[in-house]
Design a protein around this motif. Structure first.
Motif, PDB file in Angstrom:
ATOM      1  N   MET A   1       0.955  -1.266   0.616  1.00 19.97           N
ATOM      2  CA  MET A   1      -0.291  -0.026  -0.171  1.00 19.97           C
ATOM      3  C   MET A   1       0.318   0.935  -0.188  1.00 19.97           C
ATOM      4  O   MET A   1       0.538   2.399  -1.095  1.00 19.97           O
ATOM      5  N   GLY A   2       1.753   1.325   0.794  1.00 21.24           N
ATOM      6  CA  GLY A   2       3.087   2.097   1.164  1.00 21.24           C
ATOM      7  C   GLY A   2       3.627   2.406  -0.408  1.00 21.24           C
ATOM      8  O   GLY A   2       3.470   3.779  -0.620  1.00 21.24           O
ATOM      9  N   VAL A   5       1.085   3.773  -3.051  1.00 19.12           N
ATOM     10  CA  VAL A   5       0.604   5.644  -2.564  1.00 19.12           C
ATOM     11  C   VAL A   5       2.008   6.573  -3.170  1.00 19.12           C
ATOM     12  O   VAL A   5       2.102   7.545  -3.993  1.00 19.12           O
ATOM     13  N   ARG A   6       3.481   6.061  -2.665  1.00 14.50           N
ATOM     14  CA  ARG A   6       4.319   6.564  -3.195  1.00 14.50           C
ATOM     15  C   ARG A   6       4.815   6.473  -4.644  1.00 14.50           C
ATOM     16  O   ARG A   6       5.200   7.775  -5.447  1.00 14.50           O
ATOM     17  N   ASN A   7       4.601   5.543  -5.333  1.00  9.50           N
ATOM     18  CA  ASN A   7       4.404   5.765  -7.044  1.00  9.50           C
ATOM     19  C   ASN A   7       3.206   6.872  -7.252  1.00  9.50           C
ATOM     20  O   ASN A   7       3.686   7.368  -8.093  1.00  9.50           O
ATOM     21  N   ALA A   8       2.165   6.838  -7.237  1.00  3.92           N
ATOM     22  CA  ALA A   8       0.900   8.000  -7.094  1.00  3.92           C
ATOM     23  C   ALA A   8       1.611   8.941  -6.978  1.00  3.92           C
ATOM     24  O   ALA A   8       1.411   9.763  -7.996  1.00  3.92           O
TER      25      ALA A   8
END
Length: 270
Positions: A1-2, A5-8
């Motif tokens: 999940m982290g 979010v970081r890639n997004a």
């Protein structure tokens, strides 16, 4: 999940950075006659050659482009050479109070440039250096030295002092130690410092507007500002074509020497 979010987040930052670049390219391609007074999001034609020709020849940005190329290359090299010698003196030579000399040189980056403009303009007017290439080259070199000195000094401070001690025992002079030992070891840092100073001189607007006015002396950013005023009635296509020309040298420089730049920054940060 982290990771998602970081890639997004990274993808969003990339899109935000690419949108102005996309608008720059699309509107630089737009024919002046097809421009409707607002930014175009779709291609309305391919008039880049005509817009570049108008910006380069008719608006006279070509002379300023060549002048800025001269300033950025010569002043960047001169500033790096002076900064390397000053850093060698502060770090290696047995001079008294090296910390005082460090802060004296580095303080050139601590004061805002605007506070020097009035006395600098008066000095240049009295010395007949106003609106001359020599005058701009002198001030650009002096302006670029402190930050280059900071980068190179950090790399020199990370080198083991045994190198200098061994060379002195073998009978080498400090001049020989500088050119034959430290300069080859500092190639990455010197290259990174030159890239920084090339970009700083190339992107300068304030000094160019204050100390020059002739098209063959004025740096390219000042010429681009003049182009923006002169061709405001024709809309952005010609102006953005000029901006596209101006952005090419620094972009090519960093793409070609990105490896050297990263190695130099890493060496200077130790």
């Amino acid at each position: 999940m982290g990771r998602t979010v970081r890639n997004a987040f990274v993808a969003g930052c990339v899109v935000l950075w690419l949108v102005p670049l996309y608008l720059l390219v699309v509107n630089a391609l737009t024919p002046v006659t097809a421009y409707e007074g607002r930014p175009d999001w779709t291609f309305q034609g391919f008039a880049l050659v005509d817009n570049v020709r108008t910006a380069w020849d008719v608006a006279g940005i070509g002379d300023s482009f060549r002048a800025s190329l001269l300033y950025a290359v010569v002043c960047g090299l001169a500033a790096v050479l002076v900064a390397a010698m000053a850093a060698f003196a502060v770090v290696v030579l047995p001079i008294p109070r090296p910390a005082l000399w460090f802060w004296l040189i580095y303080s050139g980056t601590l004061f805002p440039l605007q506070m020097f403009l009035a006395p600098l303009f008066g000095l240049y007017a009295d010395a007949d250096l106003y609106d001359t290439r020599l005058g701009l080259m002198l001030v650009y070199t002096a302006w670029a030295v402190p930050f280059a000195f900071f980068l190179i000094r950090n790399q020199l401070a990370a080198m083991p002092p045994e190198l200098t001690e061994a060379a002195l025992i073998d009978g080498a002079s400090f001049r020989r130690i500088f050119w034959r030992i430290h300069v080859p070891l500092m190639k990455a840092g010197l290259g990174a410092a030159f890239l920084f100073q090339f970009t700083a001189v190339w992107n300068d607007l304030l000094l160019g507007l204050t100390l020059s006015r002739s098209p063959d002396v004025q740096p390219v950013m000042a010429a681009l500002s003049t182009l923006s005023n002169a061709y405001a009635s024709t809309g952005p296509p010609v102006i953005l074509a000029g901006a596209l020309i101006v952005s090419v040298p620094t972009l090519v420089l960093f793409l070609v020497f990105r490896g050297l730049f990263l190695r130099g920054i890493t060496a200077s940060a130790r």
